[in-house]
Write a protein that holds these residues in place. Structure first.
Motif, PDB file in Angstrom:
ATOM      1  N   PRO A 257       4.624   9.744  -2.473  1.00 15.50           N
ATOM      2  CA  PRO A 257       6.076   9.541  -2.363  1.00 15.50           C
ATOM      3  C   PRO A 257       6.817  10.671  -3.083  1.00 15.50           C
ATOM      4  O   PRO A 257       6.227  11.371  -3.890  1.00 15.50           O
ATOM      5  N   ILE A 258       8.121  10.797  -2.797  1.00 16.21           N
ATOM      6  CA  ILE A 258       8.958  11.792  -3.479  1.00 16.21           C
ATOM      7  C   ILE A 258      10.035  11.019  -4.223  1.00 16.21           C
ATOM      8  O   ILE A 258      10.846  10.319  -3.613  1.00 16.21           O
ATOM      9  N   LYS A 259       9.984  11.146  -5.565  1.00 10.40           N
ATOM     10  CA  LYS A 259      10.932  10.397  -6.396  1.00 10.40           C
ATOM     11  C   LYS A 259      12.200  11.209  -6.641  1.00 10.40           C
ATOM     12  O   LYS A 259      13.308  10.702  -6.519  1.00 10.40           O
ATOM     13  N   THR A 260      12.051  12.483  -7.032  1.00  9.05           N
ATOM     14  CA  THR A 260      13.231  13.274  -7.402  1.00  9.05           C
ATOM     15  C   THR A 260      13.121  14.670  -6.826  1.00  9.05           C
ATOM     16  O   THR A 260      12.032  15.182  -6.584  1.00  9.05           O
TER      17      THR A 260
ATOM     18  N   LEU B 298       0.838  -1.194   0.000  1.00  8.80           N
ATOM     19  CA  LEU B 298       0.000   0.000   0.000  1.00  8.80           C
ATOM     20  C   LEU B 298       0.876   1.249   0.000  1.00  8.80           C
ATOM     21  O   LEU B 298       1.787   1.364   0.828  1.00  8.80           O
ATOM     22  N   THR B 299       0.594   2.114  -0.939  1.00  8.41           N
ATOM     23  CA  THR B 299       1.246   3.425  -0.956  1.00  8.41           C
ATOM     24  C   THR B 299       0.165   4.476  -0.782  1.00  8.41           C
ATOM     25  O   THR B 299      -0.722   4.593  -1.625  1.00  8.41           O
TER      26      THR B 299
ATOM     27  N   ASN C 185       6.899  13.106  -8.263  1.00  4.62           N
ATOM     28  CA  ASN C 185       6.706  11.665  -8.278  1.00  4.62           C
ATOM     29  C   ASN C 185       5.975  11.323  -9.571  1.00  4.62           C
ATOM     30  O   ASN C 185       5.845  12.175 -10.457  1.00  4.62           O
ATOM     31  N   ASP C 186       5.491  10.101  -9.691  1.00  2.00           N
ATOM     32  CA  ASP C 186       4.871   9.695 -10.960  1.00  2.00           C
ATOM     33  C   ASP C 186       3.556  10.420 -11.207  1.00  2.00           C
ATOM     34  O   ASP C 186       3.098  10.496 -12.359  1.00  2.00           O
ATOM     35  N   GLN C 187       2.927  10.930 -10.154  1.00  2.00           N
ATOM     36  CA  GLN C 187       1.597  11.498 -10.304  1.00  2.00           C
ATOM     37  C   GLN C 187       1.585  13.021 -10.403  1.00  2.00           C
ATOM     38  O   GLN C 187       0.793  13.595 -11.121  1.00  2.00           O
ATOM     39  N   GLU C 188       2.468  13.670  -9.649  1.00  2.00           N
ATOM     40  CA  GLU C 188       2.369  15.119  -9.568  1.00  2.00           C
ATOM     41  C   GLU C 188       3.737  15.721  -9.312  1.00  2.00           C
ATOM     42  O   GLU C 188       4.742  15.014  -9.161  1.00  2.00           O
TER      43      GLU C 188
ATOM     44  N   LEU D 273       2.075  16.842  -2.849  1.00  2.00           N
ATOM     45  CA  LEU D 273       3.418  17.399  -2.742  1.00  2.00           C
ATOM     46  C   LEU D 273       3.339  18.906  -2.536  1.00  2.00           C
ATOM     47  O   LEU D 273       2.502  19.587  -3.125  1.00  2.00           O
ATOM     48  N   SER D 274       4.249  19.403  -1.700  1.00  2.00           N
ATOM     49  CA  SER D 274       4.398  20.850  -1.582  1.00  2.00           C
ATOM     50  C   SER D 274       5.854  21.124  -1.250  1.00  2.00           C
ATOM     51  O   SER D 274       6.550  20.266  -0.689  1.00  2.00           O
TER      52      SER D 274
END
Length: 2017
Positions: free
Chosen positions: A371-374, A338-339, A410-413, A344-345
């Motif tokens: 999540p935070i990817k980059t 589960l994620t 991340n992948d979404q936003e 994000l801000s």
């Protein structure tokens, strides 16, 4: 010298200087970057923009900055976005607009793109977060539900499958089962059904019944809002477990990845099934480990079966979950990752920073979300390749300024934050402004080289020659200076230049913010020369660049050599013609050597110079550490610093926290193990040793270092221990408490509880107490903060530190109020108080005007002191104040810490005197203007005046006030109530008080229309067609006069129609509610009601609209299309369609299905009911193979509706039950007879029986024998003697074999006793049919069979006989045959008997009917069946009829003990009888019951209560009549003078609820009055006689019956009274002559006034606005006596006026015409119409077309009005005045009246003479009929005999005066045209008038009844065959369509008298043959009608005479019916 030019120059110079000065000031005041800033987003677009192609989208992007930034839209690759016509636009305000588009215009590069918004100005650029735009084209989609297979007892999950192309936009709203139940999201986790957060339907513990249900999901599209049901219905297939089953999980469900948003609910599936039902347990893995822990269930986390539901998920819920499933057979598991995402801000700290050149700058990106990817950074919209959260710029340069952005994705936003880096101060890098040029010269002269540079700060300039700095010597001189504008000028002087001085000269300008340089060659003619080159050391790996320092000119070539080889000799070396040598990546082995530079000229001269190159290797330090964990104090620590590379000698140094470590100091030991290794050793660690250790290795080639941190756990120790402190009160206290240690100690402060140390509590955080980094701050410290404080430092190492200190607060005296004013009234005592706070003791002294005040000198003063907890209070008392006490009093307080003073300004004041000279300047209805004179102000400015006013009856304690500023002496008092007497006075007020009141003045305000709305309006439904409106008057203050009544208006809600108003008189009773019932309304319809009050001035405001529905009715139509379908042997599906909406009469809440087996349908008690909200249902638990009858009805709040027609369905057959009984009878030694009774429930048609037999005790096979269904016995043969046998029987249907009967054992024997094989049974026989009762017997010898009937031996007769098989046959059964029949069989061995019961079904016998109760409109009867009935009774039919009416019937159920017959006529006789019926048929009738309803004919009232007499009218109070129990229908009013014979009918339809006024009576005259009161019980006639009052209001003497006198007696009486007779006769003669003279004079004066007849005499009924004298004069208005008329909303004019306005016909059906909207009350007169076909006076004969009036004439004649044309008084005798009545006109047109008013005049007279509406309209066509006793011409203009126009409730005076019928010859004018405005009646007159009177005109009344004009009802003639000539029927409903009406709302006419003219609002018409009266009781007989008509015998003669004269008109005698 040219003076003007010179002056001009000076002026220009002065202006330039001034401009420069201003500019410099401006720059100083506004530094360039003061308020300028880079762009910042104000409104940033969101990450995702989804929109439908039908809606389009706008994306807004706004940014701020100075200057205002420019907005540019770009793609993800940075390219700018432009307009695409029709698909994408960029608006002027920076919005990205996507207009709606067609599906075929979709373009992926436009509608599925990642955009960004870029904002830029001169200080930088920023880019928004990624904007994912996605346009969605409306596409058809269908959701589907797959069938789920579930093991019984497990949980099922139904999934609503949504196509992938819309899955992002469509979500599940709810689920619906096949019964219409809606299953929605809820928090009820315990029910059978649960809709999960992800939209699935969870069904727990499924059972077999769940397999019959189906489910649909309802989805909603979030962009379009469209909802739809799934295309398929999902079902569950329930499988029964076969044995035990281990839990099973589908492979694709074993591992799941779920991403969900935070703050939303989510669910995790664990889809496993097994048997027994498995148990589920959820676990969560601890992050980063393989350990797991059980999920804790609570209010937020729930588990339903195997599904885990998490409400309001948070990021912490993310992780890997494991579901473990176990049952007794095995186990299984499901993993779910589960994620939980969080938005994000990002934020950059600091958002703006200003950094000086060369200083470091640090930006920190703080971000949240999951999540935070980059993480990435951009500068001014360009990536800078940094991906850490912290961005550090070590040394800021000019190019570093600008906008920095941090992006997290991340992948979404994605999210971004921006910050601006500004350069500190005003810095400019150095710039070379002026420099020397290349120069070639001969040796000898001196050389001067100059360089000018600028910059901020001021740069320094240095000089180089061929890369070597030039120093001052005897030949080279360098100097510089700074100019006034800040530039630096530097010069180089070379004296006596030589050839060797040639070379490359360079000037270098350098400051801390940059470097600028300039170089140029100086060529001096001479031989080549190379200057000496110093040894060059270079670090290995770098690039060597060296230029040969050559002098001399010209030089032909410059080469480099190594070991006498010309370079380059390898790839790394490069040689350039200007003498530059480059060697890349130098190495010691290959490149360390001596290089030679050779310069030659053309003559062959050369010079050489050598350069030694040394290559050095820098050191490199290996990493080291002190270990991972922290060390403790006292431990040993060591570290090795090894430098494996680098040139020796090496220097190795150590530092701690950047401070050098010295061997032997502070416990450090440094050991140099070898040339490349150094050891650091610490014998005993302490706090000092904690920090960052650095090993630094240095050699000439460079430096290398490595750092490592040593952590030492150190207990806290004081850095700054707190001590006791004392602070001055009110100061900001600060107590430091600092401790050190590792980890860093946490410092906290606590305060002691109480006054002693010991117990401490945490400091409460407040505004003035805070702790920052261990320091205690107390702002504005007060005494309350005093006490003991504890500072504690703890870091977990050791016990920690603590210190207790005392904080004391020292307070000097302080007055909180330094200066205040105090006032006192003269002569009263006063007290002045000073309160000083501070440390005691405090001494206080008083001064007065700066002089010491001593109370001993003046006994009026007294000083007292009071010690307070916070200080001292001193009071100065003055016994009585005087003017001299107005002074400045000062109190001075002193203590050990200081002193303070406070002042009190004492003012002695008085109240002002009272104002005077109060006058009224002006007044109106609601205000009054006042003035007054200003009084003495009492030594205090007047603050205000208070105007007090009250109603005259109120006391001065109940007053209203108006406040007026003190500087004015005029004011207006507003908000007064109209028509009210007020007393007004005024007082003045200053700061001390108020003056006495002035003398009062009295005024009376004028009346106004009410300003208040009626209150407490309630509209409540009484029943389905009636609503009751109740209200209370407006507040008394808003009446503005006396309220006369109310207008109650109502209309259908939500329509544009106008209100229908009803007038209600005011109830004077205090507090009483008014009420009105609105009747004849539509069922369950919303009406709007408004109410307004009126007084004599006019009507008040309308109340707020109150809306209410009439009560719900029951549906008037049943559900349609009822159908039933058999599903199984016990279930039937019933379906139907809702009844039409218009017949629902309410909101259909449920449907009821009534069902029962068809053979029990008659019995209401056996019927079953099932309710459902859907349009079909399944009936369960039915009997098998049974016919069922069903009805469906709809139910509203009003009750059950009409039932549908019964439908029938039969349930499916099934296997039968067991035979109910079995017998086995011995027939012999080898045979047994088996007999049985059929099954109680055959569940189908029995096809056969099976007889099973088995020998007992033996292992023989069971034998079976099939027996036909009609045979009930079987003989088993070939049996063994004396061996017991077991028998049982089963029955079979087409479905299969049923259950077996009980077993019975018998044994064959030689002894065969008599036994009966038949069973006791009950037989039902139908009346008059045959019956047979069996009696099958066995026995040996053969038994004898006998029968007994009801206990009596049977003997055969004609109807009964014994059959050979023992059965008894009865022919033609009758009722008496019912009873018990017993059969006896007997032989020598035994005897046996059975008893049958016979029931005879016959039609019912006559029931008993008795009367239970009666009311005025209903009878209650009791019904009881006949005692002898055997067959079940199904119900009764009740027959009833009135005495003179038809029979009616009513069905009554069998259960009803009583039945109400409703809707009967009141007080009427009725006959009643009843019949019963059952399934055989209808029975005999009961005796006829004769009865009557309650109620009697009307009862006479007392005369004084009924009749109220005035001088020329009489008021009739019909409420005084008693109705005898039956509601009154109407009254007929007739009157006559006492001496007349014939009665005059005033009205034949007066409503019972109103008063009625008979008008136009002569004063002081005796009259007879005849009243006929009608109700349904009959009528009552009452005659009254009365005398009208005299003109002065007196009564006349009672009449006496005088004796008859002879002629002689009469003469004798006259002669004996001559003294009385002569004066009377003379006076009469004089009066008559005077009247004649006046009439002649008046008629001459009024002849042809503008050809318009406005001077007609108006009857007293015509009412005009008395406040409009212009109208009164214009129309010759005569005020009517004794008239009180209620005002009409919006109008003061009569009905005719209101009807006639405008050409468009009536304004609306119910509207009230408002004269204010049309100021033209009387329009210009139109030209007369042109007569048609030359016929000036009559109808155009023979013309079949409809002729309408001239369009300009539609407002000239009032419908139904009788007019008196007196336009030519001097030419006409008043008796010859023409009277005519208009036809009612329809929608602005009249019937075929071509000549209008002109047609009534004598031939040749101008045709444009018009009549106006001043005269009264005519309520009845023929109400007043007279016979003219004189000759002359009388015109009767006769309309269709309409009745009852509400606008025409006229005073009857006009008809008495002018309406006559001639008894002699003459010409009669009659209006043509039978019907008005009806195209159907435009037939030739021959058809319309018949032939009774000869010629084309006959049957004067028939044409009224011959056609139904536009839905009107006609009153016809009795001569019309079959015409009942009804009385006027009851009025139609108020809301009846009045489009066919030719008049306006009757309630709104000023011509309505006190009788209130409560007439019908509906369409009027002709009452006659077309439509009979609906109530027989309202009919007049033909005989009555004939008698009425025969009274007017002269009419036909006159008509015939008129016809003979050929005048063109036919006069019809008018009459009232």
């Amino acid at each position: 010298m040219n003076m003007p030019n010179e002056r001009l120059k000076w002026l220009m110079l002065f202006a330039a200087v001034a401009l420069i000065a201003c500019g410099s000031q401006t720059l100083a005041a506004n530094p360039p970057d003061a308020d300028q800033k880079g762009p910042v987003f104000l409104k940033e677009p969101t990450n995702r923009i989804d929109f439908s192609n039908s809606t389009g989208a706008e994306i807004e992007c706004k940014a701020s900055g100075n200057p205002m930034p420019e907005i540019i839209w770009i793609r993800s690759d940075g390219t700018a976005v432009g307009d695409v016509p029709g698909l994408r636009q960029i608006s002027s305000d920076g919005k990205l607009v996507f207009p709606p588009f067609r599906a075929e215009d979709y373009r992926q590069e436009v509608h599925a793109q990642v955009y960004a918004c870029l904002a830029r100005n001169q200080f930088g650029s920023i880019i928004s977060r990624d904007v994912h735009v996605r346009a969605v084209v409306n596409q058809f989609y269908e959701a589907e539900i797959m069938t789920e297979y579930v093991i019984r007892g497990n949980a099922a999950v139904l999934k609503c499958s949504i196509p992938s192309f819309v899955a992002d936009f469509v979500r599940v709203e709810s689920w619906i089962d096949d019964e219409g139940n809606v299953l929605s999201f809820s928090d009820n986790y315990d029910g059978k059904y649960l809709v999960l957060p992800s939209g699935e339907l969870h069904i727990r513990e499924v059972g077999p019944e769940d397999g019959y249900k189906s489910y649909q999901c309802r989805t909603k599209h979030r962009l379009t809002g469209e909802t739809r049901l799934s295309a398929t219905k999902g079902r569950l297939v329930i499988t029964e477990p076969v044995g035990i089953v281990a839990p099973k999980v589908d492979m694709h469900d074993k591992m799941d990845f779920t991403i969900r948003s935070s703050n939303r609910s989510l669910n995790l599936f664990c889809k496993a099934q097994g048997f027994p039902m498995p148990a589920f347990r959820w676990y969560k893995f601890i992050e980063g480990t393989t350990r797991k822990q059980a999920v804790v269930l609570n209010d937020r986390v729930k588990q339903v079966s195997g599904t885990l539901i998490i409400k309001d998920a948070v990021v912490e819920d993310s992780g890997k979950y494991l579901c473990v499933v176990n049952n007794s057979v095995g186990g299984e598991s499901v993993e779910t990752v589960l994620t939980v995402t969080a938005p994000l801000s990002a934020k950059i700290d600091p958002p703006t920073q200003t950094v000086d050149f060369g200083r470091p700058a640090v930006f920190t990106c703080q971000y949240t979300g999951n999540p935070i990817k980059t993480v990435s950074w951009m500068k001014d919209g360009k990536a800078i390749g940094h991906s850490e959260p912290v961005l550090r710029i070590e040394s800021v340069k000019k190019e570093d300024k600008g906008m920095y952005q941090c992006f997290v994705r991340n992948d979404q936003e994605s999210a971004e934050a921006s910050a601006e880096l500004k350069l500190g101060g005003r810095f400019d890098p150095p710039v070379i402004r002026q420099a020397f040029q290349e120069e070639t010269m001969e040796p000898g002269p001196s050389v001067f080289l100059k360089c000018v540079a600028g910059g901020n700060p001021t740069p320094e300039i240095s000089w180089e020659l061929d890369g070597k700095k030039i120093a001052n010597n005897d030949r080279y001189q360098v100097g510089q200076y700074v100019t006034v504008n800040g530039d630096v000028v530097s010069y180089l002087n070379i004296t006596s230049v030589h050839a060797n001085d040639g070379g490359l000269y360079k000037c270098i300008a350098k400051s801390k913010v940059g470097v600028a340089e300039h170089s140029a060659k100086l060529n001096v003619y001479g031989l080549p020369y190379i200057r000496q080159m110093e040894k060059k050391a270079i670090v290995a790996g770098e690039t060597l660049i060296v230029t040969c320092p050559v002098a001399g000119y010209p030089i032909d070539s410059i080469v480099w050599e190594r070991d006498n080889r010309a370079l380059p000799i390898n790839r790394k070396q490069k040689v350039f013609p200007n003498g530059t040598l480059i060697i890349e990546n130098v190495e010691r082995n290959s490149d360390q050597a001596t290089y030679t530079c050779v310069a030659k000229n053309q003559e062959g001269y050369s010079a050489r110079g050598s350069l030694e190159v040394q290559v050095m290797v820098p050191p490199q330090v290996l990493p080291f550490s002190f270990g991972e964990s922290a060390a403790d104090v006292g431990d040993i620590a060591s570290a090795n610093c090894v430098v494996p590379k680098g040139d020796l000698p090496l220097e190795i140094r150590w530092s701690l926290n950047s401070a050098p470590i010295v061997n032997g100091e502070n416990g450090f030991t440094l050991v140099r193990l070898n040339k490349r290794t150094s050891l650091l050793n610490i014998d005993s660690l302490n706090a000092f040793h904690r920090g960052v250790y650095k090993c630094i290795a240095t050699n000439p080639a460079g430096t290398s270092e490595y750092v490592a941190e040593l952590q030492v756990n150190v207990p806290p120790r004081w850095i700054l221990e707190p001590t006791d402190k004392a602070f001055a009160q009110g100061s900001d206290a600060k107590v430091e408490c600092k401790a050190d240690g590792f980890p860093k100690p946490q410092v906290t402060w606590k305060k002691a509880v109480g006054d002693t140390p010991g117990e401490y509590k945490d400091l409460k955080k407040s505004d003035n107490i805070r702790v920052e980094e261990g320091t205690l701050h107390v702002d504005n410290i007060q005494k309350t903060n005093e006490g003991y404080y504890l500072c504690e430092a703890i870091n977990g190492i050791g016990s920690g530190l603590s210190a207790v200190i005392m904080i004391s607060v020292q307070a000097p005296p302080e007055f909180t109020e330094k200066l205040r004013n105090q006032t006192a009234r003269r002569g009263e005592p006063a007290v002045l108080q000073c309160e000083a706070k501070g440390e005691k003791p405090i001494g206080i002294l008083w001064n007065m005007n700066n002089m010491r005040l001593d109370p001993k000198n003046d006994n009026r003063y007294t000083i007292r002191e009071e010690i307070l907890s916070t200080g001292v209070m001193s009071s100065l008392s003055i016994k009585r104040t005087e003017r001299s006490d107005s002074a400045l009093f000062t109190c001075v307080a002193t203590n050990a810490f200081g002193s303070d003073d406070a002042s009190i300004n004492m003012i002695v004041q008085e109240v002002p005197e009272m104002p005077y000279a109060l006058k009224v300047l002006d007044k109106s209805g609601r205000s009054v203007q006042l003035s007054w004179a200003q009084p003495y102000d009492g030594n205090s400015p007047l603050d205000r005046y208070i105007i007090e006013f009250k109603r005259s009856r109120a006391s001065w304690s109940e007053i209203d006030r108006v406040i007026v500023p003190g500087h004015t002496t005029e004011a207006q008092v507003q908000k007064l109530s109209p028509a009210t007497t007020y007393n007004i006075r005024i007082v003045a007020e200053n700061a001390i008080g108020t003056s006495q009141s002035s003398e009062a003045v009295t005024i009376i305000t004028a009346e106004e229309a009410p300003s208040g709305k009626p209150q407490n309006i309630k509209v409540e439904p009484v029943n389905q067609t009636t609503m009751r409106v109740t209200w209370k008057p407006p507040p008394r203050t808003e009446w503005n006069g006396e309220i006369l009544g109310y207008y109650v208006g109502y209309k259908l809600s939500n329509t544009n129609s106008s209100y229908v108003f009803e007038t209600i008189n005011f109830i004077t009773e205090e507090g009483k509610e008014h009420n009105l019932e609105l009747q004849n309304l539509r069922v369950y319809t919303q009406y709007s009601v408004v109410i307004q009050a009126f007084n004599k001035i006019g009507a008040g405001p309308l109340s707020e609209e109150e809306k209410q529905f009439t009560a719900e009715g029951t549906p008037s139509q049943p559900p349609s299309d009822t159908a039933c379908t058999t599903l199984t042997s016990q279930t039937i599906r019933v379906g139907w369609v809702s009844p039409p909406l218009e017949s629902a009469n309410g909101v259909i809440k449920t449907y009821k299905v009534v069902y029962a087996p068809s053979d029990e349908w008659y019995d209401e008690t056996k019927r079953h009911y099932k309710k459902t909200a859907s349009s079909d249902t399944v009936l369960h638990g039915l009997k098998k193979y049974t016919n069922y009858t069903m009805q469906v009805l709809a139910t509203t709040a009003g009750g059950d509706g009409v039932r549908s027609v019964p439908i029938h369905c039969q349930t499916e057959p099934d296997v039968p039950e067991a035979p109910t009984d079995v017998k086995a009878l011995v027939m012999g030694n080898a045979a047994i007879l088996v007999s049985w009774r059929p099954p109680a429930q055959p569940n189908g048609i029995i096809t056969q029986y099976t007889v099973y037999s088995k020998a007992e005790g033996a292992e023989t096979e069971t034998k079976t024998q099939k027996v036909p269904h009609y045979q009930m016995s079987f003989e088993a043969t070939e049996l063994e003697k004396n061996k017991p046998y077991e028998f049982w029987v089963t029955a079979s249907t087409t479905i299969g074999e049923g259950q077996q009967s009980k077993s019975i054992v018998a044994m064959p024997s030689d002894q065969v006793p008599a036994k009966i094989a038949s069973f006791d049974d009950t037989f039902t026989a139908t009346f008059k049919e045959d019956a047979k009762m069996p009696c099958l017997a066995v026995g040996a010898p053969q038994p004898e069979i006998t029968w007994k009937i009801k206990g009596v031996e049977f003997s055969a007769n004609d109807r009964m006989r014994l059959l050979p098989d023992g059965s008894l046959l009865i022919k033609s059964v009758n009722r008496q045959d019912a009873g018990d029949y017993s059969c006896h069989a007997e032989n020598s061995i035994a005897k046996d008997s059975i008893t049958h019961k016979l029931i005879v079904l016959a039609p019912p016998q006559s029931p008993h009917v008795t009367l239970s109760a009666t009311t005025t409109d209903a009878l209650t009867v009791k019904l009881k069946p006949h005692e002898g009935d055997t067959a079940p009774l199904h119900g009764y039919t009740l027959h009833y009829k009135p005495e003179f009416g038809e029979w009616e019937t009513s069905e009554v159920s069998v259960d009803s003990q009583k039945h109400n017959i409703e809707g009967l006529l009141c007080g009427s006789r009725y006959q009643v009888y009843a019949t019963g019926f059952n399934n055989i048929g209808a029975g005999e009738a009961s005796d006829i019951l004769n009865t009557r309803t309650k109620g009697q004919k009307p009862k006479l009232p007392e005369k004084p209560r009924f009749i109220e007499v005035s001088s020329n009218s009489v008021s009739l109070h019909f409420k005084a009549w008693k109705d005898g129990g039956c509601p009154m229908s109407h009254f007929v009013v007739e009157s006559k003078k006492r001496d007349q014979i014939e009665w005059n009918q005033i009205s034949n339809n007066v409503k019972p609820d109103n008063n009625y006024v008979v008008l136009d009576l002569e004063p002081a005259t005796w009259y007879n009055l005849r009243i006929t009161a009608h109700n349904s019980a009959g009528f009552t006639v009452a005659e009254y006689d009365f005398a009208t009052l005299t003109v002065t209001g007196g009564t006349i003497a009672p009449s006496r019956d005088l004796p008859e006198l002879s002629a002689e007696d009469t003469i004798r009486i006259i002669l004996s009274n001559l003294n009385l007779v002569v004066p009377v006769v003379a006076a009469l003669l004089v009066i008559i002559i005077a009247i004649i003279v006046i009439c002649i004079l008046r008629s001459k004066g009024n002849h042809h006034k503008d050809d318009v007849v406005y001077n007609q005499t108006m009857g007293p009924g015509a009412t005009l606005d008395k406040r409009r004298p212009d109208l009164r004069d214009e129309l010759g208005y005569i005020a009517p006596p004794n008239r009180k008329l209620p005002p009409v909303p919006g109008s003061n004019y009569n009905t005719c006026d209101r009807i006639k306005r405008g050409r468009g016909g009536l304004r609306s059906n119910h509207s009230t015409w408002d004269p204010r909207r049309n100021p033209n009350l009387y329009e210009e007169l139109k030209a007369p119409p042109v007569p048609m076909h030359g016929n000036h006076y009559g109808h155009a004969h023979g013309n079949a077309e409809c002729h309408y009036r001239h369009p300009g004439m539609e407002d000239e004649i009032c419908p139904y009005a009788t007019f008196h044309l007196l336009g030519f008084r001097e030419e006409m005798d008043p008796t010859k005045a023409m009277n005519f009545q208009t036809f009612p006109h329809q929608n602005g047109h009249a019937g075929p009246v071509p000549g209008h008013a002109g047609t009534m005049l004598p031939p040749g007279h101008p045709g444009h003479v018009h009549s106006r509406s001043g005269s009264q309209s005519m309520p009845r066509a023929n109400r007043y009929q007279r016979k003219n006793s004189q000759g002359g011409q009388s015109s009767i203009y006769t309309p269709a005999p309409e009745y009852d126009d509400p606008a025409n409730c006229a005073e009857e005076d006009q008809y008495r005066r002018y309406t006559r019928v001639n008894s002699q010859g003459g010409s009669l004018y009659s209006g043509p045209g039978p019907e008005y405005d009806d195209p159907a009646n435009c037939a030739p007159e021959e058809d319309q008038y018949g032939s009774q009177y000869g010629g084309p005109y006959g049957q004067p009344y028939d044409h009224y009844g011959s056609r139904g004009s536009m839905g009107r009802r006609s009153i016809g003639s009795a001569r019309n065959p079959g015409n009942g000539s009804p009385e006027p029927p009851p009025p139609p409903p108020r809301n009846h369509d009045m489009s066919n009406s030719s008049f306006n709302d009757s309630k709104e006419s000023n011509e309505i008298s006190e009788a209130e003219c409560d007439r019908d609002h509906g369409p009027r018409g002709n009452y006659g043959a077309v439509k009979r009266s609906p109530q027989p009781k309202d009919q007049r007989t033909t005989e009555e009608m004939r008698k009425l008509i025969e009274r007017n015998e002269t009419g036909p003669k006159q008509l015939q005479l008129q016809q003979a004269n050929g005048a063109g008109f036919t006069a019809y005698d008018t009459m009232a019916v």
